[in-house]
Design a protein around this motif. Structure first.
Motif, short mmCIF file in Angstrom:
data_model
loop_
_atom_site.label_atom_id
_atom_site.label_comp_id
_atom_site.label_asym_id
_atom_site.label_seq_id
_atom_site.Cartn_x
_atom_site.Cartn_y
_atom_site.Cartn_z
N GLU A 47 -87.60 76.40 -13.02
CA GLU A 47 -87.97 76.10 -14.20
C GLU A 47 -89.41 75.76 -14.20
N ALA A 48 -90.16 76.81 -14.56
CA ALA A 48 -91.88 76.65 -14.45
C ALA A 48 -92.50 77.79 -15.20
N LEU A 97 -96.17 81.25 -9.65
CA LEU A 97 -96.67 82.64 -8.55
C LEU A 97 -97.68 82.10 -7.73
N GLN A 98 -98.65 81.11 -8.21
CA GLN A 98 -99.82 80.47 -7.36
C GLN A 98 -98.94 79.66 -6.26
N HIS A 99 -98.01 78.73 -6.82
CA HIS A 99 -97.74 77.60 -5.79
C HIS A 99 -96.34 78.09 -5.00
N ALA A 100 -95.64 79.00 -5.43
CA ALA A 100 -94.37 79.26 -4.78
C ALA A 100 -94.64 79.60 -3.27
N ALA A 101 -93.60 79.42 -2.38
CA ALA A 101 -93.85 79.60 -0.80
C ALA A 101 -94.19 81.25 -0.86
N SER A 137 -101.37 88.26 -8.62
CA SER A 137 -100.34 87.50 -7.73
C SER A 137 -99.19 88.60 -7.52
N ALA A 138 -98.64 89.12 -8.46
CA ALA A 138 -97.44 90.05 -8.19
C ALA A 138 -97.78 90.94 -6.90
#
Ligand SMILES: C[S@@+](CC[C@H](N)C(=O)[O-])C[C@H]1O[C@@H](n2cnc3c(N)ncnc32)[C@H](O)[C@@H]1O
Length: 231
Positions: free
Chosen positions: A112-113, A119-123, A150-151
């Motif tokens: 939920e974001a 995209l910047q902070h996910a692993a 990012s993608a």
């Protein structure tokens, strides 16, 4: 004469998920996706990409997750299973939808974001397939450029199905009342078409330095499809 792109806020994005008008509009969205043929358009793009069956899928702006479920329930893909992460500001994937994915061999995780933040902070690590359906049109060009960068850094295959910005699609959006869509859906459909895409607009925003092969084309009567496949 081409239509200028115009991004405006959509009501579904600001209504409380428990608001009955929002719930009704989510159900309308399932019908709108069917009328647009978006599950068939995505399935066709995924088959054409001929990538080996993905094990990690991320859907951006996934809503209730039912569109991807319909794609995966089509017999043609024959994927083995793995994990799906649905990213959306509203966490609304139902228990029955999760169970249907589980029956197909897929574990469902929800984030939920805000997509740009996620995209910047996910692993870090590569993602086999990243998808977006009726989502990229929410963004102005600078945000979209950041999102696509990012993608490109993470996704081996990126597929998006968006509203086509055309006079035909505008006319189609005016007919949603005839299939029983509510005021929220009718409002958002008209806004979405004006914020949609044409020609090679998404390719132009994809980072030129990436090693992806790009395809972008009009699909069905009202949709616009973009595919980026890492070579
Ligand atoms: C038009 S709906 C499409 C939902 C789904 N992809 C479908 O086809 O049914 C757009 C979705 O994007 C989500 N959304 C809008 N802006 C977002 C953002 N910045 N970050 C994450 N989700 C967002 C909304 O909550 C909504 O579920």
């Amino acid at each position: 004469m081409s239509l200028a792109r115009c991004v405006q806020p959509e009501w579904l994005d600001v209504l409380d998920p428990d608001d009955p008008r929002a719930s009704r509009s989510r159900r309308d969205l399932q019908r709108v996706n069917k009328v647009m043929g978006n599950d068939a358009i995505l399935t066709h793009a995924l088959r054409k990409a001929r990538s080996p069956g993905p094990r990690l899928i991320v859907e951006l702006g996934a809503g209730d997750g039912t569109l991807l479920l319909r794609v995966m329930q089509r017999p043609t893909l024959r994927w083995q299973g793995g994990t799906i992460i649905f990213v959306d500001r509203q966490s609304i994937v139902s228990k029955s939808t999760r169970e249907a994915f589980s029956a197909l061999g897929w574990a469902v995780d929800t984030a939920e974001a805000d997509v740009l933040t996620w995209l910047q902070h996910a692993a870090s690590g590569s993602i086999d397939l990243m998808l977006a359906n009726l989502f990229l049109h929410h963004f102005h060009a600078p945000q979209l450029t950041a999102l696509l960068a990012s993608a490109a850094a993470r996704a081996d295959l990126f597929v998006a199905c968006e509203p086509r910005r055309s006079y035909g699609a505008i006319a189609g959006s005016f007919l949603l009342g005839a299939i029983g869509c509510n005021d929220v859906s009718r409002h958002d459909a008209a806004i979405s078409v004006r914020a949609g895409f044409a020609d090679r607009e998404l390719s132009a925003l994809w980072p030129a330095s990436s090693r992806h092969r790009l395809e972008e084309y009009a699909a069905g009567l009202f949709s616009h499809c973009f595919v980026a496949h890492r070579t």
